[in-house]
Design an enzyme around this catalytic site. Structure first.
Site, PDB file in Angstrom:
ATOM      1  N   HIS A  72      30.908-109.692  46.090  1.00 62.25           N
ATOM      2  CA  HIS A  72      30.678-108.747  44.989  1.00 62.25           C
ATOM      3  C   HIS A  72      31.554-107.528  45.216  1.00 62.25           C
ATOM      4  O   HIS A  72      31.518-106.931  46.290  1.00 62.25           O
ATOM      5  CB  HIS A  72      29.216-108.294  44.974  1.00 62.25           C
ATOM      6  CG  HIS A  72      28.308-109.267  44.293  1.00 62.25           C
ATOM      7  ND1 HIS A  72      27.303-108.893  43.457  1.00 62.25           N
ATOM      8  CD2 HIS A  72      28.291-110.611  44.319  1.00 62.25           C
ATOM      9  CE1 HIS A  72      26.688-109.963  42.984  1.00 62.25           C
ATOM     10  NE2 HIS A  72      27.265-111.024  43.507  1.00 62.25           N
ATOM     11  N   TYR A 200      20.709-101.846  39.963  1.00 59.78           N
ATOM     12  CA  TYR A 200      19.692-100.942  40.508  1.00 59.78           C
ATOM     13  C   TYR A 200      19.255-100.053  39.349  1.00 59.78           C
ATOM     14  O   TYR A 200      20.099 -99.336  38.790  1.00 59.78           O
ATOM     15  CB  TYR A 200      20.282-100.077  41.620  1.00 59.78           C
ATOM     16  CG  TYR A 200      20.555-100.819  42.918  1.00 59.78           C
ATOM     17  CD1 TYR A 200      19.581-100.890  43.916  1.00 59.78           C
ATOM     18  CD2 TYR A 200      21.789-101.434  43.150  1.00 59.78           C
ATOM     19  CE1 TYR A 200      19.835-101.563  45.115  1.00 59.78           C
ATOM     20  CE2 TYR A 200      22.042-102.103  44.352  1.00 59.78           C
ATOM     21  CZ  TYR A 200      21.054-102.157  45.326  1.00 59.78           C
ATOM     22  OH  TYR A 200      21.312-102.814  46.512  1.00 59.78           O
ATOM     23  N   PRO A 292      14.511-100.865  51.551  1.00 61.43           N
ATOM     24  CA  PRO A 292      15.560-101.848  51.225  1.00 61.43           C
ATOM     25  C   PRO A 292      16.550-101.411  50.144  1.00 61.43           C
ATOM     26  O   PRO A 292      17.512-102.124  49.871  1.00 61.43           O
ATOM     27  CB  PRO A 292      14.765-103.085  50.766  1.00 61.43           C
ATOM     28  CG  PRO A 292      13.412-102.584  50.403  1.00 61.43           C
ATOM     29  CD  PRO A 292      13.159-101.353  51.200  1.00 61.43           C
ATOM     30  N   LYS A 296      20.435-102.109  53.796  1.00 62.62           N
ATOM     31  CA  LYS A 296      21.005-101.767  55.104  1.00 62.62           C
ATOM     32  C   LYS A 296      20.269-102.368  56.305  1.00 62.62           C
ATOM     33  O   LYS A 296      20.780-102.334  57.425  1.00 62.62           O
ATOM     34  CB  LYS A 296      21.034-100.229  55.272  1.00 62.62           C
ATOM     35  CG  LYS A 296      22.059 -99.549  54.399  1.00 62.62           C
ATOM     36  CD  LYS A 296      23.460 -99.697  54.956  1.00 62.62           C
ATOM     37  CE  LYS A 296      24.534 -99.542  53.920  1.00 62.62           C
ATOM     38  NZ  LYS A 296      25.041-100.781  53.323  1.00 62.62           N
ATOM     39  N   TYR A 384      27.693 -98.043  50.925  1.00 56.88           N
ATOM     40  CA  TYR A 384      27.115 -99.328  50.510  1.00 56.88           C
ATOM     41  C   TYR A 384      27.833-100.505  51.180  1.00 56.88           C
ATOM     42  O   TYR A 384      27.194-101.442  51.652  1.00 56.88           O
ATOM     43  CB  TYR A 384      27.156 -99.467  48.984  1.00 56.88           C
ATOM     44  CG  TYR A 384      26.241-100.581  48.496  1.00 56.88           C
ATOM     45  CD1 TYR A 384      24.935-100.302  48.086  1.00 56.88           C
ATOM     46  CD2 TYR A 384      26.668-101.911  48.483  1.00 56.88           C
ATOM     47  CE1 TYR A 384      24.081-101.308  47.673  1.00 56.88           C
ATOM     48  CE2 TYR A 384      25.822-102.927  48.072  1.00 56.88           C
ATOM     49  CZ  TYR A 384      24.531-102.622  47.665  1.00 56.88           C
ATOM     50  OH  TYR A 384      23.687-103.639  47.265  1.00 56.88           O
TER      51      TYR A 384
HETATM   52  P1  RFL Z   1      12.970-109.745  62.069  1.00 56.12           P
HETATM   53  O1  RFL Z   1      13.644-110.461  60.964  1.00 56.12           O
HETATM   54  O2  RFL Z   1      11.671-109.068  61.774  1.00 56.12           O
HETATM   55  O3  RFL Z   1      12.769-110.784  63.248  1.00 56.12           O
HETATM   56  C1  RFL Z   1      11.964-110.498  64.372  1.00 56.12           C
HETATM   57  C2  RFL Z   1      11.451-111.799  64.924  1.00 56.12           C
HETATM   58  O4  RFL Z   1      10.680-111.528  66.102  1.00 56.12           O
HETATM   59  C3  RFL Z   1       9.489-112.311  66.071  1.00 56.12           C
HETATM   60  N1  RFL Z   1       8.477-111.616  66.907  1.00 56.12           N
HETATM   61  C4  RFL Z   1       8.169-111.995  68.155  1.00 56.12           C
HETATM   62  N2  RFL Z   1       8.606-113.014  68.917  1.00 56.12           N
HETATM   63  C5  RFL Z   1       8.077-113.129  70.169  1.00 56.12           C
HETATM   64  N3  RFL Z   1       7.120-112.288  70.651  1.00 56.12           N
HETATM   65  C6  RFL Z   1       6.667-111.260  69.928  1.00 56.12           C
HETATM   66  N4  RFL Z   1       5.753-110.433  70.413  1.00 56.12           N
HETATM   67  C7  RFL Z   1       7.192-111.074  68.616  1.00 56.12           C
HETATM   68  N5  RFL Z   1       6.979-110.176  67.631  1.00 56.12           N
HETATM   69  C8  RFL Z   1       7.764-110.518  66.600  1.00 56.12           C
HETATM   70  C9  RFL Z   1       9.127-112.388  64.590  1.00 56.12           C
HETATM   71  O5  RFL Z   1       8.295-113.516  64.301  1.00 56.12           O
HETATM   72  C10 RFL Z   1      10.503-112.510  63.949  1.00 56.12           C
HETATM   73  O6  RFL Z   1      10.915-113.856  63.797  1.00 56.12           O
HETATM   74  O7  RFL Z   1      13.919-108.630  62.729  1.00 56.12           O
HETATM   75  P2  RFL Z   1      15.525-108.640  62.936  1.00 56.12           P
HETATM   76  O8  RFL Z   1      15.963-109.954  63.546  1.00 56.12           O
HETATM   77  O9  RFL Z   1      15.839-107.367  63.609  1.00 56.12           O
HETATM   78  O10 RFL Z   1      16.131-108.638  61.462  1.00 56.12           O
HETATM   79  C11 RFL Z   1      15.970-107.527  60.624  1.00 56.12           C
HETATM   80  C12 RFL Z   1      15.972-107.970  59.147  1.00 56.12           C
HETATM   81  O11 RFL Z   1      15.037-109.027  58.993  1.00 56.12           O
HETATM   82  C13 RFL Z   1      15.616-106.823  58.192  1.00 56.12           C
HETATM   83  O12 RFL Z   1      16.229-105.622  58.593  1.00 56.12           O
HETATM   84  C14 RFL Z   1      16.061-107.125  56.741  1.00 56.12           C
HETATM   85  O13 RFL Z   1      15.395-108.228  56.214  1.00 56.12           O
HETATM   86  C15 RFL Z   1      15.803-105.906  55.829  1.00 56.12           C
HETATM   87  N6  RFL Z   1      16.139-106.168  54.418  1.00 56.12           N
HETATM   88  C16 RFL Z   1      17.443-106.112  53.976  1.00 56.12           C
HETATM   89  N7  RFL Z   1      18.451-105.862  54.847  1.00 56.12           N
HETATM   90  C17 RFL Z   1      19.756-105.872  54.424  1.00 56.12           C
HETATM   91  O14 RFL Z   1      20.650-105.617  55.241  1.00 56.12           O
HETATM   92  N8  RFL Z   1      20.102-106.173  53.121  1.00 56.12           N
HETATM   93  C18 RFL Z   1      19.163-106.453  52.192  1.00 56.12           C
HETATM   94  O15 RFL Z   1      19.513-106.779  51.052  1.00 56.12           O
HETATM   95  C19 RFL Z   1      17.762-106.393  52.596  1.00 56.12           C
HETATM   96  N9  RFL Z   1      16.790-106.666  51.718  1.00 56.12           N
HETATM   97  C20 RFL Z   1      15.126-106.459  53.512  1.00 56.12           C
HETATM   98  C21 RFL Z   1      15.488-106.696  52.146  1.00 56.12           C
HETATM   99  C22 RFL Z   1      13.782-106.529  53.905  1.00 56.12           C
HETATM  100  C23 RFL Z   1      12.809-106.794  52.972  1.00 56.12           C
HETATM  101  N10 RFL Z   1      11.468-106.862  53.436  1.00 56.12           N
HETATM  102  C24 RFL Z   1      10.558-107.886  53.087  1.00 56.12           C
HETATM  103  C25 RFL Z   1      11.026-105.999  54.515  1.00 56.12           C
HETATM  104  C26 RFL Z   1      14.513-106.961  51.200  1.00 56.12           C
HETATM  105  C27 RFL Z   1      13.181-106.995  51.609  1.00 56.12           C
HETATM  106  C28 RFL Z   1      12.152-107.240  50.516  1.00 56.12           C
HETATM  107  C1  PHB Z   2      18.045-108.860  47.736  1.00 54.29           C
HETATM  108  O1  PHB Z   2      18.823-109.583  47.089  1.00 54.29           O
HETATM  109  O2  PHB Z   2      17.022-109.315  48.271  1.00 54.29           O
HETATM  110  C2  PHB Z   2      18.339-107.406  47.845  1.00 54.29           C
HETATM  111  C3  PHB Z   2      19.552-106.923  47.356  1.00 54.29           C
HETATM  112  C4  PHB Z   2      19.837-105.576  47.445  1.00 54.29           C
HETATM  113  C5  PHB Z   2      18.916-104.720  48.037  1.00 54.29           C
HETATM  114  C6  PHB Z   2      17.721-105.196  48.532  1.00 54.29           C
HETATM  115  C7  PHB Z   2      17.429-106.555  48.448  1.00 54.29           C
HETATM  116  O3  PHB Z   2      19.198-103.388  48.086  1.00 54.29           O
END
Ligand code: RFL
Ligand code: PHB
Length: 389
Positions: A72, A200, A292, A296, A384
């Site tokens: 994108h 957005y 989110p 980032k 971004y």
């Molecule tokens: P995770 O993905 O939470 O993984 C951690 C893992 O550790 C396990 N765990 C354990 N394992 C052993 N012993 C324990 N005591 C443990 N405790 C926990 C868990 O089961 C899990 O599998 O962390 P990690 O790897 O640092 O990754 C981070 C990302 O997942 C997170 O920052 C992103 O998903 C955030 N996020 C977004 N980030 C972006 O860069 N771009 C995006 O577009 C974006 N959109 C989002 C998002 C997060 C969202 N939510 C639901 C919070 C959109 C959403 C809706």
């Molecule tokens: C997504 O596609 O899940 C998404 C995209 C952009 C964001 C957050 C989540 O800022």
């Protein structure tokens, strides 16, 4: 068992670190609390910065992302019925990639399995012993059986609710937090995205985001109350609300259908300092959370992995601890900038319960400035697409 780097958490941070280390001949074991299916059922991030793409390439897991992901070169921002485009390619010469975190995680699991990488699932009661000494080890249980891993270093990649951060004593740990007074209700639907680019949307009724995973899989979010539950929202109610928050011409072309996932995420900004305690290094959501809105979270996790991976390579390959010693400072310098951007963009786009009409006019004035000012767009675009590592 013995390994060089014990990694707690089999999410994207832990798996990526493990795969990168493997490529340089450094041994690791990943401990994951859940099952692989459970980890792969979580729908999360969708937008990848250049730095994360480069790391996936270095890890040898970028083929499917390049084949199936969507580059994108900009994004759309709307307020009421007004909408404008911010051109990332023009302002920064860089694009972002739309490719789901779930798919990255799947690609990483496939690569770890193909390399016979050690991953233990369904681990319980992980305890880190002696992180501030020269003899660090972990104990944990799998299906009631006690196990132990001796290692050189521990990477705490266990997310916000993990044990790693809690292991750092309270007199060493500093935490900074802002909790937002709303959440995001997100759905996934097997319908074509409403637009080629993400939208957005700042609306009188609250924020909305139109995103996507592929030509027939859309991801939409609306700002909701923290007291809502996904069950309170029928598909019809969700689509109606989304249509009211995006410009009328977009609402008219929105294709709706049954949703295949519906969940609510709270919004939080959080940073813990330092990110290293002795032989324990925190990575990703274990150390920091962003709302989110700026996409980032995963990308900041990736920059942590980059610094830690290079620090570990320097340690094992050159006998130098300079990279490990600088880890916390370098990672945090970048984290705080991503925190600022995510906080700014969240503040600009959401409706706050105590917002006055003046506050709303300030948001509109800032959006109109962003719409008309090249320097403001360039600053937004640079943040971004991702600040340099
Ligand atoms: P995770 O993905 O939470 O993984 C951690 C893992 O550790 C396990 N765990 C354990 N394992 C052993 N012993 C324990 N005591 C443990 N405790 C926990 C868990 O089961 C899990 O599998 O962390 P990690 O790897 O640092 O990754 C981070 C990302 O997942 C997170 O920052 C992103 O998903 C955030 N996020 C977004 N980030 C972006 O860069 N771009 C995006 O577009 C974006 N959109 C989002 C998002 C997060 C969202 N939510 C639901 C919070 C959109 C959403 C809706
Ligand atoms: C997504 O596609 O899940 C998404 C995209 C952009 C964001 C957050 C989540 O800022």
């Amino acid at each position: 068992m013995k390994t060089q780097v014990a990694i707690i958490g089999g999410g994207p941070s832990g798996l990526l670190l493990s795969q990168l280390l493997y490529k340089r001949g450094i041994d690791s074991i990943v401990l994951e609390r859940k099952t692989k299916d459970y980890v792969l059922s979580r729908i999360r991030a969708g937008v990848l910065e250049k730095g994360l793409m480069a790391l996936l390439e270095e890890a040898g897991v970028a083929d499917r992302m390049h084949a199936e992901g969507f580059p994108h070169d900009g994004t759309l921002i709307s307020y009421g019925n007004e909408m404008f485009h911010v051109d990332f390619a023009k302002h920064t010469g860089t694009k972002v990639m739309v490719y789901g975190q779930t798919e990255i995680t799947r690609d990483l699991y496939d690569a770890r399995e193909a390399a016979d990488g050690k991953i233990e699932f369904e681990v319980e009661n992980v305890v880190i012993h002696g992180a501030d000494t020269d003899k660090v080890h972990l104990t944990y249980a799998v299906h009631g059986e006690e196990r132990r891993i001796d290692c050189d270093f521990v990477a705490g990649c266990d997310g916000f609710h993990g044990v790693s951060r809690q292991t750092i004593p309270l007199d060493v740990r500093r935490e900074y937090e802002k909790v937002y007074p709303f959440g995001w209700l997100g759905v996934l639907s097997e319908t074509p995205p409403v637009n080629d680019e993400l939208i957005y949307a700042n609306s009188e009724r609250g924020f909305a985001l139109c995103s996507m995973r592929n030509a027939n899989l859309s991801r939409y979010y609306i700002q909701c109350s923290l007291s809502d539950s996904p069950d309170d929202w029928t598909d019809e109610a969700f689509w109606e609300e989304l249509k009211r928050r995006i410009p009328a011409d977009q609402a008219e072309k929105l294709v709706t259908g049954p949703t295949i996932e519906k969940s609510i995420a709270p919004l939080r900004s959080f940073v813990t300092e330092p990110m290293r305690w002795g032989r324990l290094f925190l990575c990703g959501d274990a150390a920091h959370i962003v709302p989110p809105t700026g996409a980032k979270g995963l990308n900041t996790a990736a920059s942590d992995v980059h610094y830690l991976y290079h620090g570990l390579c320097e340690h094992y390959e050159n006998g130098s601890d300079a990279g490990l010693d600088a880890y916390s400072e370098k990672a945090l310098a970048r984290v705080w900038k991503a925190e600022r951007f995510s906080w700014w963009f969240s503040s600009l786009m959401h409706r706050y319960p105590d917002q006055t009409t003046f506050d709303h006019r300030m948001q509109v004035a800032e959006l109109e400035f962003l719409r008309s000012n090249d320097a403001a767009q360039k600053a937004m675009a640079e943040n971004y697409v991702g600040l340099p590592y």
